[in-house]
Design a protein around this motif. Structure first.
Motif, PDB file in Angstrom:
ATOM      1  N   ALA A 110       0.833  -1.202   0.000  1.00 53.64           N
ATOM      2  CA  ALA A 110       0.000   0.000   0.000  1.00 53.64           C
ATOM      3  C   ALA A 110       0.871   1.257   0.000  1.00 53.64           C
ATOM      4  O   ALA A 110       0.587   2.230  -0.716  1.00 53.64           O
ATOM      5  N   GLU A 111       1.961   1.255   0.801  1.00 54.42           N
ATOM      6  CA  GLU A 111       2.861   2.407   0.843  1.00 54.42           C
ATOM      7  C   GLU A 111       3.548   2.614  -0.493  1.00 54.42           C
ATOM      8  O   GLU A 111       3.748   3.737  -0.949  1.00 54.42           O
ATOM      9  N   GLU A 112       3.921   1.512  -1.135  1.00 50.36           N
ATOM     10  CA  GLU A 112       4.581   1.596  -2.443  1.00 50.36           C
ATOM     11  C   GLU A 112       3.660   2.246  -3.466  1.00 50.36           C
ATOM     12  O   GLU A 112       4.054   3.139  -4.216  1.00 50.36           O
ATOM     13  N   PHE A 113       2.398   1.802  -3.512  1.00 49.02           N
ATOM     14  CA  PHE A 113       1.440   2.369  -4.461  1.00 49.02           C
ATOM     15  C   PHE A 113       1.089   3.810  -4.091  1.00 49.02           C
ATOM     16  O   PHE A 113       0.806   4.634  -4.957  1.00 49.02           O
ATOM     17  N   ASP A 114       1.128   4.109  -2.797  1.00 42.63           N
ATOM     18  CA  ASP A 114       0.784   5.456  -2.351  1.00 42.63           C
ATOM     19  C   ASP A 114       1.813   6.459  -2.863  1.00 42.63           C
ATOM     20  O   ASP A 114       1.481   7.598  -3.217  1.00 42.63           O
ATOM     21  N   ARG A 115       3.109   6.053  -2.873  1.00 44.09           N
ATOM     22  CA  ARG A 115       4.164   6.939  -3.350  1.00 44.09           C
ATOM     23  C   ARG A 115       4.154   7.066  -4.872  1.00 44.09           C
ATOM     24  O   ARG A 115       4.517   8.095  -5.422  1.00 44.09           O
ATOM     25  N   ALA A 116       3.735   5.993  -5.544  1.00 43.71           N
ATOM     26  CA  ALA A 116       3.816   5.981  -7.001  1.00 43.71           C
ATOM     27  C   ALA A 116       2.561   6.501  -7.672  1.00 43.71           C
ATOM     28  O   ALA A 116       2.531   6.680  -8.893  1.00 43.71           O
ATOM     29  N   SER A 117       1.502   6.704  -6.909  1.00 49.26           N
ATOM     30  CA  SER A 117       0.235   7.101  -7.527  1.00 49.26           C
ATOM     31  C   SER A 117      -0.439   8.156  -6.678  1.00 49.26           C
ATOM     32  O   SER A 117      -0.219   8.249  -5.468  1.00 49.26           O
ATOM     33  N   SER A 118      -1.270   8.931  -7.350  1.00 48.33           N
ATOM     34  CA  SER A 118      -2.038   9.953  -6.634  1.00 48.33           C
ATOM     35  C   SER A 118      -3.266   9.357  -5.958  1.00 48.33           C
ATOM     36  O   SER A 118      -3.950  10.022  -5.183  1.00 48.33           O
ATOM     37  N   LEU A 119      -3.558   8.094  -6.268  1.00 50.61           N
ATOM     38  CA  LEU A 119      -4.707   7.431  -5.660  1.00 50.61           C
ATOM     39  C   LEU A 119      -4.372   6.968  -4.257  1.00 50.61           C
ATOM     40  O   LEU A 119      -3.231   6.569  -3.973  1.00 50.61           O
ATOM     41  N   SER A 120      -5.377   7.009  -3.371  1.00 51.07           N
ATOM     42  CA  SER A 120      -5.176   6.568  -1.995  1.00 51.07           C
ATOM     43  C   SER A 120      -5.065   5.050  -1.948  1.00 51.07           C
ATOM     44  O   SER A 120      -5.859   4.330  -2.567  1.00 51.07           O
ATOM     45  N   ALA A 121      -4.104   4.553  -1.186  1.00 52.65           N
ATOM     46  CA  ALA A 121      -3.914   3.106  -1.067  1.00 52.65           C
ATOM     47  C   ALA A 121      -4.815   2.501  -0.018  1.00 52.65           C
ATOM     48  O   ALA A 121      -4.852   1.291   0.143  1.00 52.65           O
ATOM     49  N   GLY A 122      -5.540   3.304   0.730  1.00 49.65           N
ATOM     50  CA  GLY A 122      -6.454   2.793   1.737  1.00 49.65           C
ATOM     51  C   GLY A 122      -5.849   2.820   3.125  1.00 49.65           C
ATOM     52  O   GLY A 122      -4.665   3.109   3.305  1.00 49.65           O
ATOM     53  N   THR A 123      -6.678   2.484   4.113  1.00 41.47           N
ATOM     54  CA  THR A 123      -6.255   2.509   5.511  1.00 41.47           C
ATOM     55  C   THR A 123      -6.082   1.081   6.027  1.00 41.47           C
ATOM     56  O   THR A 123      -6.394   0.106   5.341  1.00 41.47           O
ATOM     57  N   ILE A 124      -5.625   0.988   7.281  1.00 41.17           N
ATOM     58  CA  ILE A 124      -5.477  -0.321   7.920  1.00 41.17           C
ATOM     59  C   ILE A 124      -6.827  -1.015   8.002  1.00 41.17           C
ATOM     60  O   ILE A 124      -6.941  -2.238   7.804  1.00 41.17           O
TER      61      ILE A 124
END
Length: 294
Positions: A92-106
């Motif tokens: 989720a952190e990886e996608f969060d840095r690479a995309s403007s889309l939210s990766a979601g919460t716990i």
């Protein structure tokens, strides 16, 4: 012994070791003993004991047995698959840095299959034995209820069966008293028939004797009436004895019906014919009730 019906119902509730349960038993008529079980919650292990207990008490009937087990008020325990959750967080952190889309919460990640697992409580052998014994004791109470209910229905059947047999006897006695059954009436009718044959032309005496004997056999229904009386005695003895007599009574109804049919075929006047027809109706009513007897 009393007569037992194959129709019955029973229900018992119980609780032990944090469990609650309900037994339901339903029984209807059948040719033999057919038991169908539905035991939920992993309690299929009790099925052999249940079947054995039923077979010891009952001989006939289609019986359905249901066991519903619940754990009232119990809070569920859960286990987190931390390795899987850590892997999902890293992704989720990886996608969060690479995309403007939210990766979601716990909380979102917790909904992923396999992250949060329900933990089933394990029972030790002593607890399981205690629980099984309590459930089977409750089942024994259900069997007693079923037996009592079938006996109660059997008492009603007993009264109806005796009533039908009494009506059969009354009709047989009425048939016996018909003028056409008396020997003088048979002789008069035979004489008239022989006179008619003689007026029609010459007959060989031996042939005439044979024809007269045949007419006498067809006209005489005393043998059928005697057998009907014997069947009445046998049926009453069965009902008095009680127990699992359903099959025997059903056979007795067949014997009743056979003699009633012969009586109808031999009847030589309207009064005797009516008696024979009435017998067949009463015998059908008797047999309908017999189908419910164990």
């Amino acid at each position: 012994m009393t007569i037992s019906s194959m129709t019955g119902f029973a229900r018992t509730d119980g609780g032990a070791e944090g469990f609650g349960w309900t037994w339901e038993l339903r029984s209807v008529n059948g040719k033999g003993l057919d038991v169908r079980t539905r035991l939920n919650g992993g309690f299929e292990r009790l099925e052999p004991t249940v079947r054995e207990a039923i077979s010891k008490r009952f001989k006939r009937g289609n019986m359905g047995v249901t066991l519903n087990v619940v754990r009232p008020g119990e809070s569920s325990a859960y286990r987190i698959n931390r390795d899987l959750l850590a892997e999902l967080v890293a992704l989720a952190e990886e996608f969060d840095r690479a995309s403007s889309l939210s990766a979601g919460t716990i909380a979102d990640l917790m909904n992923v299959r396999g992250v949060l697992e329900a933990v089933e409580q394990q029972e030790d052998d002593d607890s399981r034995e205690t629980l099984d014994a309590a459930i089977l004791k409750s089942f024994g109470e259900a069997l007693e209820q079923m037996e009592a209910h079938r006996a109660e229905e059997g008492a009603k059947l007993d009264e109806m069966l005796r009533g039908h047999i009494d009506r059969i006897e009354e009709t047989v006695l009425r048939a016996e008293s018909c003028a056409s059954v008396r020997s003088d009436a048979i002789k008069t009718k035979l004489k008239r028939q022989i006179d008619e044959l003689m007026e029609a032309g010459k007959f060989d005496p031996e042939r005439l004797h044979q024809e007269a004997a045949l007419l006498a056999t067809k006209a005489d229904v005393r043998e059928e009436i005697d057998r009907l009386k014997a069947h009445i005695v046998a049926a009453r003895d069965m009902v008095k004895k009680g127990g699992a007599i359903g099959r025997k009574l059903d056979f007795q109804c067949q014997e009743f019906n056979r003699e009633a049919n012969t009586l109808c075929s031999k009847a030589n006047d309207i009064e005797l014919t009516n008696c024979g027809m009435e017998l067949r109706v009463i015998i059908d009513q008797l047999r309908e009730q017999v189908q419910n007897v164990e």
